[in-house]
Design a protein around this motif. Structure first.
Motif: not given
Length: 176
Positions: A84-93, A106-117, A164-169
């Protein structure tokens, strides 16, 4: 006449060039038209909660290291979902920009870890600089002596920048 015997105890064949997506489609999971694999977030979770995709169900891989990393990420994501730990923010595309064919996830929901693209380029390039941006904010850069469509690229965004990101990447490249 071309048959020959090679003594061995293990044979590994890696020949698939198109993601195996029959089960993905049957489950109602959205498919990326470029990769022919599932649309996923940073945990490899598809658009159907609780279903995770990795390996050739997601994209064609050139290095087994990336397949293993992707499988580990999907497994950790599944554990988070079960707990039950998948709660995230609004997705960033994430979007491909200049010279980039596709970007995963194609989207990032959580921002509590580094993300590899993970991405592939549109054509062969010599000496390039990759830039990951959200608006005017540069999130990551990397230089390569060459980039080719048959070789996957990996770029990492630090969690501190994601918070701090809210828009598209957008991930793009320029020749240098």
């Amino acid at each position: 006449e071309t048959r020959r015997y090679i003594p061995c105890d293990t044979l590994l064949l890696s020949v698939g060039l198109i993601p195996e997506n029959e089960l993905t489609r049957a489950a109602g999971i959205p498919i990326d038209p470029v990769t022919n694999g599932a649309l996923v977030d940073e945990n490899c979770q598809t658009g159907v909660p609780g279903i995770f995709a990795c390996g050739n169900v997601l994209q064609v891989h050139d290095l087994v290291d990336y397949v293993s990393e992707e499988a580990e990420r999907a497994g950790k994501g599944a554990v988070k979902w079960i707990q039950g730990q998948m709660e995230g923010n609004a997705p960033i595309c994430t979007q491909p920009g200049n010279g980039v064919r596709y970007v995963l996830p194609q989207m990032i929901n959580r921002r509590d870890e580094d993300v590899s693209l993970f991405l592939r380029v549109t054509q062969p390039f010599d000496k390039v600089k990759f830039t990951v941006k959200a608006g005017d904010t540069v999130l990551a850069t990397a230089k390569r002596l060459k980039a080719a469509p048959g070789e996957m690229e990996k770029l990492t965004i630090k969690k501190e920048l994601l918070e701090t990101i809210t828009g598209e990447i957008t991930v793009s490249l320029e020749e240098v």
